[in-house]
Design a protein around this motif. Sequence first.
Motif, PDB file in Angstrom:
ATOM      1  N   PHE A 259       2.130  35.763  21.131  1.00 14.36           N
ATOM      2  CA  PHE A 259       1.830  34.720  22.110  1.00 14.36           C
ATOM      3  C   PHE A 259       2.376  33.382  21.612  1.00 14.36           C
ATOM      4  O   PHE A 259       2.393  33.124  20.404  1.00 14.36           O
ATOM      5  N   VAL A 260       2.820  32.549  22.545  1.00 15.84           N
ATOM      6  CA  VAL A 260       3.302  31.212  22.194  1.00 15.84           C
ATOM      7  C   VAL A 260       2.642  30.209  23.133  1.00 15.84           C
ATOM      8  O   VAL A 260       2.630  30.397  24.353  1.00 15.84           O
ATOM      9  N   LEU A 261       2.076  29.150  22.557  1.00 17.09           N
ATOM     10  CA  LEU A 261       1.483  28.075  23.354  1.00 17.09           C
ATOM     11  C   LEU A 261       2.605  27.161  23.840  1.00 17.09           C
ATOM     12  O   LEU A 261       3.364  26.619  23.045  1.00 17.09           O
ATOM     13  N   MET A 262       2.709  27.021  25.139  1.00 19.26           N
ATOM     14  CA  MET A 262       3.771  26.222  25.747  1.00 19.26           C
ATOM     15  C   MET A 262       3.181  24.951  26.363  1.00 19.26           C
ATOM     16  O   MET A 262       2.038  24.948  26.810  1.00 19.26           O
ATOM     17  N   ARG A 263       3.992  23.912  26.421  1.00 15.26           N
ATOM     18  CA  ARG A 263       3.544  22.621  26.968  1.00 15.26           C
ATOM     19  C   ARG A 263       4.569  22.108  27.971  1.00 15.26           C
ATOM     20  O   ARG A 263       5.775  22.116  27.705  1.00 15.26           O
ATOM     21  N   LEU A 264       4.093  21.664  29.123  1.00 13.50           N
ATOM     22  CA  LEU A 264       4.932  21.024  30.130  1.00 13.50           C
ATOM     23  C   LEU A 264       4.412  19.627  30.397  1.00 13.50           C
ATOM     24  O   LEU A 264       3.210  19.361  30.298  1.00 13.50           O
ATOM     25  N   GLU A 265       5.327  18.729  30.748  1.00 11.17           N
ATOM     26  CA  GLU A 265       4.943  17.368  31.111  1.00 11.17           C
ATOM     27  C   GLU A 265       5.776  16.932  32.298  1.00 11.17           C
ATOM     28  O   GLU A 265       6.998  17.064  32.283  1.00 11.17           O
ATOM     29  N   GLY A 266       5.129  16.454  33.333  1.00 11.35           N
ATOM     30  CA  GLY A 266       5.845  16.027  34.529  1.00 11.35           C
ATOM     31  C   GLY A 266       4.882  15.606  35.614  1.00 11.35           C
ATOM     32  O   GLY A 266       3.667  15.501  35.393  1.00 11.35           O
ATOM     33  N   LYS A 267       5.427  15.365  36.801  1.00 15.71           N
ATOM     34  CA  LYS A 267       4.581  15.010  37.933  1.00 15.71           C
ATOM     35  C   LYS A 267       3.696  16.195  38.290  1.00 15.71           C
ATOM     36  O   LYS A 267       4.153  17.331  38.361  1.00 15.71           O
ATOM     37  N   GLU A 268       2.423  15.918  38.529  1.00 15.54           N
ATOM     38  CA  GLU A 268       1.445  16.999  38.704  1.00 15.54           C
ATOM     39  C   GLU A 268       1.814  17.916  39.864  1.00 15.54           C
ATOM     40  O   GLU A 268       1.715  19.146  39.750  1.00 15.54           O
ATOM     41  N   GLY A 269       2.236  17.342  40.980  1.00 16.53           N
ATOM     42  CA  GLY A 269       2.616  18.165  42.122  1.00 16.53           C
ATOM     43  C   GLY A 269       3.778  19.084  41.801  1.00 16.53           C
ATOM     44  O   GLY A 269       3.792  20.257  42.189  1.00 16.53           O
ATOM     45  N   ASP A 270       4.780  18.570  41.072  1.00 21.87           N
ATOM     46  CA  ASP A 270       5.937  19.382  40.689  1.00 21.87           C
ATOM     47  C   ASP A 270       5.513  20.525  39.774  1.00 21.87           C
ATOM     48  O   ASP A 270       5.984  21.662  39.908  1.00 21.87           O
ATOM     49  N   LEU A 271       4.632  20.224  38.812  1.00 19.86           N
ATOM     50  CA  LEU A 271       4.178  21.257  37.886  1.00 19.86           C
ATOM     51  C   LEU A 271       3.436  22.365  38.629  1.00 19.86           C
ATOM     52  O   LEU A 271       3.659  23.558  38.364  1.00 19.86           O
ATOM     53  N   MET A 272       2.554  21.988  39.537  1.00 22.99           N
ATOM     54  CA  MET A 272       1.774  22.986  40.270  1.00 22.99           C
ATOM     55  C   MET A 272       2.690  23.864  41.114  1.00 22.99           C
ATOM     56  O   MET A 272       2.522  25.091  41.171  1.00 22.99           O
ATOM     57  N   GLN A 273       3.682  23.248  41.763  1.00 21.97           N
ATOM     58  CA  GLN A 273       4.639  24.036  42.543  1.00 21.97           C
ATOM     59  C   GLN A 273       5.437  24.968  41.654  1.00 21.97           C
ATOM     60  O   GLN A 273       5.663  26.137  41.992  1.00 21.97           O
ATOM     61  N   SER A 274       5.884  24.463  40.499  1.00 24.13           N
ATOM     62  CA  SER A 274       6.711  25.278  39.605  1.00 24.13           C
ATOM     63  C   SER A 274       5.941  26.471  39.061  1.00 24.13           C
ATOM     64  O   SER A 274       6.538  27.476  38.671  1.00 24.13           O
ATOM     65  N   MET A 275       4.615  26.377  39.037  1.00 25.76           N
ATOM     66  CA  MET A 275       3.787  27.471  38.545  1.00 25.76           C
ATOM     67  C   MET A 275       3.288  28.366  39.681  1.00 25.76           C
ATOM     68  O   MET A 275       2.459  29.240  39.459  1.00 25.76           O
ATOM     69  N   GLY A 276       3.789  28.134  40.870  1.00 24.91           N
ATOM     70  CA  GLY A 276       3.488  29.024  41.984  1.00 24.91           C
ATOM     71  C   GLY A 276       2.134  28.820  42.610  1.00 24.91           C
ATOM     72  O   GLY A 276       1.646  29.690  43.341  1.00 24.91           O
ATOM     73  N   LEU A 277       1.499  27.664  42.364  1.00 24.68           N
ATOM     74  CA  LEU A 277       0.182  27.408  42.933  1.00 24.68           C
ATOM     75  C   LEU A 277       0.304  26.858  44.344  1.00 24.68           C
ATOM     76  O   LEU A 277       1.219  26.085  44.655  1.00 24.68           O
ATOM     77  N   SER A 278      -0.626  27.243  45.190  1.00 24.46           N
ATOM     78  CA  SER A 278      -0.657  26.732  46.552  1.00 24.46           C
ATOM     79  C   SER A 278      -1.209  25.315  46.530  1.00 24.46           C
ATOM     80  O   SER A 278      -2.291  25.070  45.997  1.00 24.46           O
ATOM     81  N   ILE A 279      -0.477  24.377  47.127  1.00 22.80           N
ATOM     82  CA  ILE A 279      -0.889  22.981  47.058  1.00 22.80           C
ATOM     83  C   ILE A 279      -0.442  22.258  48.322  1.00 22.80           C
ATOM     84  O   ILE A 279       0.691  22.417  48.771  1.00 22.80           O
ATOM     85  N   ASP A 280      -1.354  21.484  48.886  1.00 26.95           N
ATOM     86  CA  ASP A 280      -1.032  20.670  50.059  1.00 26.95           C
ATOM     87  C   ASP A 280      -0.499  19.309  49.600  1.00 26.95           C
ATOM     88  O   ASP A 280      -1.038  18.703  48.671  1.00 26.95           O
TER      89      ASP A 280
END
Length: 328
Positions: A259-280
């Motif tokens: 396992f590897v702990l990964m870190r992302l940093e960016g605009k919250e909406g972009d991150l949620m979209q990039s992770m496939g989460l449903s977001i309005d």
Amino acid sequence: MKYLSVLLLIFFQFFNAFSQSGLPDYFLEGKSVILVSSSPQARPSLEWQDIAESIHESLLAIGGDPVGYYELEDITLSQEVQAGYASAFSKRLISAIVLITRKNNSQISLHIAPFTGNAALVPAMGIWGMEAENLESLQQSLQTMGQQVKSRNFLVLEVPEFPNSEAGLQSVRRFFNRNPLNLDAFKLGIPLSGAAGDAGLLMSYRYDLLGKSEQAVIAEQQAEKSGLEQLLDAYYPYQYEFLTNPRGDAELVRDRIQFVLMRLEGKEGDLMQSMGLSIDNPEEKTRIVVKYYIRLIVRDELYIGPEWDADPDWRKALTGFLKNLQIK
């Protein structure tokens, strides 16, 4: 360390196949995409699109065929997003990646790299580069160079184009909104800054990283390690190991790191979209946050946890993520 070497050697390296003008043949004979990273502290204040508008004519003058401009930080949002853009660039038959970096002090650099065709996008070596005190000086230098260049590109775009930035986001498929199993059976690898391997090469052109010395990176790693240890010892009951330089998947698995702990940093909406989460209305979630997740190496699966725990403060983000790992 591979990444550290890139930070030190990134300036004024030259690719073997050069034209008589000194510019790489792959740039003069094919299409390019332009990745721009601009410091918000630089003055006068310029958005990355402003830089694209200003530099386009100069790139045409030196024989380039720039077919699309992107913000570097959007491309490097995650390894998966970066791989998605690499696939899109391959389909467009891109031959060169042009990187424009404007630092805090308004100094600006331009690098031209051959497109690797894979998720790294750029190689570790063989990068053509130049630097100027400001954007105007860079434009003047390019225009002067252009007087000695005979373009081999035809039907080029007269104005810069900003393609839809969904290419990388659409390619993401392997994020899971739950916790991984068997964390107690294998070690968790914790990469420190500069240990991202080939996928991290592109990030080294970001405005706050380009040209950073090896000593500075090592000092930041030590400070980062100290803060991480405190949180991991408090909230992670299993084995972990810090990764201070790039190691391949096979080497990690051999060392019982699955396992590897990964870190992302960016605009919250972009991150949620990039992770496939449903977001309005993701465009309304503009705060810059840090999000941690775990990559399972052997199946290349990505686990973001059962609850959204991103936060502008990386310590709060990691604390929330580690606590959420205990949710069954």
